[in-house]
Design a protein around this motif. Structure first.
Motif, PDB file in Angstrom:
ATOM      1  N   ALA A  35       0.945  -1.046   0.028  1.00  0.00           N
ATOM      2  CA  ALA A  35       0.000   0.000   0.048  1.00  0.00           C
ATOM      3  C   ALA A  35       0.796   1.141   0.022  1.00  0.00           C
ATOM      4  N   VAL A  36       2.341   1.159   0.075  1.00  0.00           N
ATOM      5  CA  VAL A  36       2.990   2.239   0.244  1.00  0.00           C
ATOM      6  C   VAL A  36       3.654   2.532  -0.990  1.00  0.00           C
ATOM      7  N   LYS A  37       3.892   3.898  -1.576  1.00  0.00           N
ATOM      8  CA  LYS A  37       4.453   4.185  -2.611  1.00  0.00           C
ATOM      9  C   LYS A  37       5.749   5.047  -2.258  1.00  0.00           C
ATOM     10  N   LEU A  38       6.603   4.594  -2.499  1.00  0.00           N
ATOM     11  CA  LEU A  38       8.038   5.457  -2.275  1.00  0.00           C
ATOM     12  C   LEU A  38       8.774   5.783  -3.617  1.00  0.00           C
ATOM     13  N   THR A  39       9.323   7.263  -3.481  1.00  0.00           N
ATOM     14  CA  THR A  39      10.130   7.356  -4.455  1.00  0.00           C
ATOM     15  C   THR A  39      11.415   6.818  -4.460  1.00  0.00           C
ATOM     16  N   THR A  40      12.110   6.594  -5.725  1.00  0.00           N
ATOM     17  CA  THR A  40      13.589   6.278  -5.790  1.00  0.00           C
ATOM     18  C   THR A  40      14.570   7.085  -4.683  1.00  0.00           C
ATOM     19  N   GLY A  41      14.388   8.485  -4.780  1.00  0.00           N
ATOM     20  CA  GLY A  41      14.959   9.189  -3.948  1.00  0.00           C
ATOM     21  C   GLY A  41      14.947   8.913  -2.316  1.00  0.00           C
ATOM     22  N   GLU A  42      13.510   8.516  -2.223  1.00  0.00           N
ATOM     23  CA  GLU A  42      13.422   7.958  -0.630  1.00  0.00           C
ATOM     24  C   GLU A  42      14.072   6.734  -0.432  1.00  0.00           C
ATOM     25  N   LEU A  43      14.163   5.901  -1.238  1.00  0.00           N
ATOM     26  CA  LEU A  43      14.659   4.581  -1.013  1.00  0.00           C
ATOM     27  C   LEU A  43      16.482   4.828  -0.842  1.00  0.00           C
ATOM     28  N   ILE A  44      17.047   5.682  -1.695  1.00  0.00           N
ATOM     29  CA  ILE A  44      18.357   5.896  -1.723  1.00  0.00           C
ATOM     30  C   ILE A  44      18.731   6.576  -0.349  1.00  0.00           C
ATOM     31  N   ALA A  45      17.851   7.494  -0.157  1.00  0.00           N
ATOM     32  CA  ALA A  45      18.095   8.324   1.262  1.00  0.00           C
ATOM     33  C   ALA A  45      18.059   7.561   2.463  1.00  0.00           C
TER      34      ALA A  45
END
Length: 193
Positions: A35-45
């Protein structure tokens, strides 16, 4: 400047990198995780944040094992932790994943303990991180990572892990701050200005 201190400095230099990836919207795309959408930037951070947090254990281990414990290291290590945590908390408030008052309580404790350490240094003492202070840092990191990942993977089962971890971080943060002031009460004379 020994190896342990260089690792600590690297942690400090990773702070703005975490903030850049967390706050600036990159057109790399979003990743759906349940149910969660994460940006690639959030994952890298989040990855960089975890990497930076892990260096805390590495620099301390190297300093103790190689007998490289220095006053500079005792000063830089908690400072690096505070910068990393403070930057992440402010970023999470900006992202509306953390209430501002929680960030203020945690950051205020960090400033208060830093002030205590500054007074101690002026008196010729160095206050090293306490076991409760280290536990506080660990729990804060767990809470921050869960907030960065927007409660993934617990959101799919609707378990409020981020909320529980955040409340635990606030409680331990306050207790560890009180512990520092109680154990070092002789350093500060509250009656004099």
């Amino acid at each position: 400047m020994n190896l342990a201190n260089k690792i600590t400095l690297a942690r400090i230099f990773l702070v703005p990198v975490v903030m850049i990836f967390l706050l600036f919207q990159f057109d790399i795309g979003e990743i759906q995780m349940g149910a969660v959408k994460l940006t690639t930037g959030e994952l890298i951070a989040t990855f960089i944040f975890v990497l930076a947090a892990l260096t805390d254990g590495v620099d301390g281990y190297i300093a103790r094992r190689k007998k490289m414990v220095t006053n500079l290291g005792k000063f830089l290590d908690p400072l690096a932790d505070k910068l990393l945590v403070t930057a992440a908390l402010i970023s999470l408030v900006e992202m509306q994943r953390l209430e501002a008052w929680i960030a203020i309580v945690i950051i205020s404790r960090e400033f208060a303990v830093t002030g205590l350490r500054t007074i101690a240094v002026a008196e010729g003492h160095v206050i090293a991180a306490s076991p409760l202070g280290k536990l506080k840092t660990f729990i804060q990191i767990i809470a921050i990572v869960s907030l960065m990942l927007n409660n993934f993977p617990f959101s799919s089962i609707q378990f409020p892990f981020s909320m529980i971890a955040t409340w635990l971080a606030v409680i331990i943060t306050i207790l560890s701050g009180l512990d520092y002031f109680y154990k070092n009460r002789k350093i500060v004379t509250f009656g004099n200005s």
